[in-house]
Write a protein that holds these residues in place. Structure first.
Motif, short mmCIF file in Angstrom:
data_model
loop_
_atom_site.label_atom_id
_atom_site.label_comp_id
_atom_site.label_asym_id
_atom_site.label_seq_id
_atom_site.Cartn_x
_atom_site.Cartn_y
_atom_site.Cartn_z
N UNK A 28 0.81 -1.22 0.00
CA UNK A 28 0.00 0.00 0.00
C UNK A 28 0.85 1.27 0.00
N UNK A 29 1.84 1.36 0.86
CA UNK A 29 2.60 2.63 0.91
C UNK A 29 3.36 2.83 -0.40
N UNK A 30 3.93 1.78 -0.94
CA UNK A 30 4.72 1.95 -2.16
C UNK A 30 3.82 2.30 -3.34
N UNK A 31 2.72 1.56 -3.50
CA UNK A 31 1.86 1.81 -4.66
C UNK A 31 1.15 3.15 -4.57
N UNK A 32 0.67 3.50 -3.36
CA UNK A 32 0.01 4.80 -3.23
C UNK A 32 1.02 5.93 -3.39
N UNK A 33 2.24 5.72 -2.89
CA UNK A 33 3.30 6.71 -3.08
C UNK A 33 3.57 6.93 -4.56
N UNK A 34 3.60 5.84 -5.31
CA UNK A 34 3.79 5.91 -6.78
C UNK A 34 2.70 6.73 -7.45
N UNK B 91 11.00 2.76 1.89
CA UNK B 91 10.48 1.81 0.90
C UNK B 91 10.05 2.56 -0.37
N UNK B 92 9.34 3.66 -0.16
CA UNK B 92 8.84 4.42 -1.30
C UNK B 92 9.99 5.01 -2.12
N UNK C 96 7.29 -2.70 -10.37
CA UNK C 96 8.71 -2.34 -10.31
C UNK C 96 9.14 -1.75 -8.97
N UNK C 97 8.35 -0.82 -8.43
CA UNK C 97 8.80 -0.19 -7.19
C UNK C 97 8.68 -1.14 -6.00
N UNK C 98 7.61 -1.95 -5.97
CA UNK C 98 7.48 -2.93 -4.88
C UNK C 98 8.64 -3.93 -4.94
N UNK C 99 9.02 -4.31 -6.18
CA UNK C 99 10.10 -5.28 -6.36
C UNK C 99 11.39 -4.78 -5.73
N UNK C 100 11.72 -3.52 -5.99
CA UNK C 100 12.97 -2.97 -5.43
C UNK C 100 12.85 -2.74 -3.93
N UNK C 101 11.67 -2.31 -3.49
CA UNK C 101 11.51 -1.97 -2.08
C UNK C 101 11.54 -3.22 -1.20
N UNK C 102 11.04 -4.37 -1.74
CA UNK C 102 10.78 -5.53 -0.87
C UNK C 102 12.01 -6.03 -0.11
N UNK C 103 13.15 -6.33 -0.78
CA UNK C 103 14.27 -6.87 0.00
C UNK C 103 14.83 -5.87 1.01
N UNK C 104 14.84 -4.59 0.64
CA UNK C 104 15.35 -3.56 1.56
C UNK C 104 14.43 -3.46 2.78
#
Lengths: 213, 313
Positions: free
Chosen positions: B192-198, B257-258, B295-303
């Protein structure tokens, strides 16, 4: 019994489509042409046995119902399963490639066109196992264009199947397959066979994605 | 019904609320238009909103099914992403077996390890074992032409599509003191935070964006990025009740994450630009492919996974 076979053919056809979608996410790219019900001959490159099912799978239902792939009788009548799938699921126009056979392939093809069917043909005649993008075209496409000049001849490029299933491999890779339909061509007034086949072949190659490997 | 399920239902309904508002807005805009006039911007917007409905329904449904649901959903997302990625990479017939192994062995095994919670193994399985063994399989076929490029591109495809994506469901394995079984909610929080941030980055970028971050690569602007990250932090703060991080912790985690996610989608844009494609595929109407959408969730997830584990685990 006939009804049952028809029903089974529809189920098998749907399964083939679902399978093609699930594995290769196959999609149509209508570049020079719209997917509208007009009588057409889709002529495509041939690198794999999956070419024809892929084209068949991406055609919208209204177009798929009227399309008939032109295929080799010796392949599709080899066993009972193929004899069911080829003529009944795909509604193939089966042509005999042997020169000694009396009924000429072109007669069957013209008859199918006169019934109003669209066709899928592979003008290279055989599967292309070389590194060249296309083998030289056989005369069939030209003869169709001369005999029935109103029918649109649509170049149709099936991309990626060589990477999905290269010759000699057993496991198919689930890469994305794209079927690109280009602008239709017709035989011009007084155009020679060779000139037309060259033009058709160029129109088809022009649809191939740039090779990056 | 336990509190985790209750919270998931609440989040799903909340997202439905946002989507209803977005759909309503689109319909109002459409009704105000002259009949027969075609507005491509509005059409794009509406297709995207429709895809969002689907996504919220899928992720909400998967969360309600619990572990198995999330595992299945992201395993499928990995498969779709890997398929999109490997369609575009350099490969030769000599790689056929190693690519088949990537799809049919590495990908499922990674998800099995995540499912079993073997965190020591799923952290290194791809970057150590797959990265060393797959090139051996390719080398055995004896084709040296562009070997390094072929190997490197396959490995990056695995890294992005399988390793990174699998760290979303891996969040469910985190053992955080006092948080117990609720780590499922971290998946919802991250997505939610990553997608809404996008979404808000896109919105603000359109409105007030001036300075492009990477001209010639992406229309993203520093202004849009800044507003997007701040919005993600605010949303993170508002959602802090489902996290173990506390208010400030949730805001910082959401912001990081965002931010990583936004730069991640810049990387993905660079790959697309290099390959001359606009989208990875056409599987999600209006959004391109799975990689475009995630794409953004993919990069944010491991971090996000490692920061959660390091600071709260």
């Amino acid at each position: 019994m006939k009804f049952l076979r028809q029903f089974a053919a529809r189920i098998v056809g749907q399964s083939i489509r679902v399978f093609a979608r699930a594995i290769t996410a196959v999609r149509a790219d209508w570049q020079g042409i719209e997917p509208v019900p007009r009588q057409r001959v889709y002529f495509a490159n041939h690198t794999s046995n999956a070419d024809m099912p892929m084209i068949w799978s991406v055609l919208p239902p209204a177009l798929r119902r009227t399309v008939r792939p032109v295929a080799a009788a010796d392949y599709w009548l080899k066993n009972k399963l193929r004899a069911f799938v080829g003529p009944e699921v795909f509604n193939c126009v089966l042509v005999d490639r042997r020169p000694e056979v009396k009924d000429k392939p072109m007669d069957k093809i013209i008859a199918a066109l006169d019934e109003g069917s669209s066709l899928i043909i592979f003008p290279e005649g055989n599967r292309n196992m070389t590194d060249d993008p296309l083998l030289p075209f056989k005369a069939g496409l030209y003869n169709m264009g001369v005999a029935r000049p109103d029918v649109d001849l649509v170049p149709t490029w099936v991309a990626n199947l060589t990477a999905i299933m290269p010759k000699g491999e057993v496991i198919p890779l689930p890469l994305i397959c794209t079927v690109t339909f280009g602008e239709p061509i017709h035989v011009k007034e007084g155009e020679s066979k060779d000139a037309f086949l060259k033009r058709a072949s160029d129109a088809l190659i022009a649809l191939a994605p740039e090779d990056r490997t | 019904m336990n509190s985790t399920t209750e919270h998931i239902l609440l989040l799903t309904l909340g997202s439905f609320g946002i989507l209803i508002a977005m759909t309503f807005l689109g319909e109002v805009l459409r009704a105000r238009e002259e009949p027969g006039f075609n507005n491509p911007m509005l059409d794009t917007y509406m297709t995207r909103v429709q895809s969002w409905w689907g996504m919220v329904a899928f992720i909400g449904g998967a969360l309600l099914l619990g572990r198995a649901g999330i595992m299945t959903l992201f395993a499928f997302a990995s498969f779709a992403a890997l398929r999109e990625f490997l369609t575009l990479t350099a490969k030769a017939q000599a790689d056929h077996l190693s690519l088949a192994l990537a799809f049919f062995a590495v990908l499922p095994l990674q998800y099995v390890f995540v499912g079993l919670g073997w965190d020591g193994l799923y952290a290194i399985f791809i970057p150590v074992y797959a990265f060393l063994l797959l090139p051996i399989v390719s080398a055995l076929r004896g084709n040296a032409k562009r070997f390094l490029m072929r190997v490197a591109e396959t490995q990056w495809a695995l890294m992005i599509s399988v390793f990174c994506v699998s760290h979303v469901p891996a969040l469910m394995n985190l053992e955080i003191f006092g948080y117990g079984e609720r780590s499922l909610l971290l998946v919802a929080f991250l997505v939610m935070v990553v997608q809404l941030g996008d979404l808000l980055e896109y919105f603000f970028g359109r409105r007030i964006g001036r300075t492009r971050i990477a001209p010639g690569l992406s229309p993203k602007t520093w202004e849009g990025l800044f507003c997007g990250v701040i919005s993600a932090m605010v949303i993170g703060g508002l959602l802090s009740w489902i996290t173990p991080f506390g208010l400030w912790g949730a805001m910082i985690m959401a912001g990081v994450a965002s931010l990583v996610g936004m730069f991640g989608s810049l990387v993905v844009a660079a790959i697309k630009r290099d390959r001359g494609v606009k989208d990875w595929s056409h599987l999600i109407p209006g959004q391109g492919g799975f990689v475009d959408q995630l794409d953004s969730v993919i990069f944010a997830a491991p971090i996000f996974y490692h920061l959660s584990k390091y600071f709260y685990g």
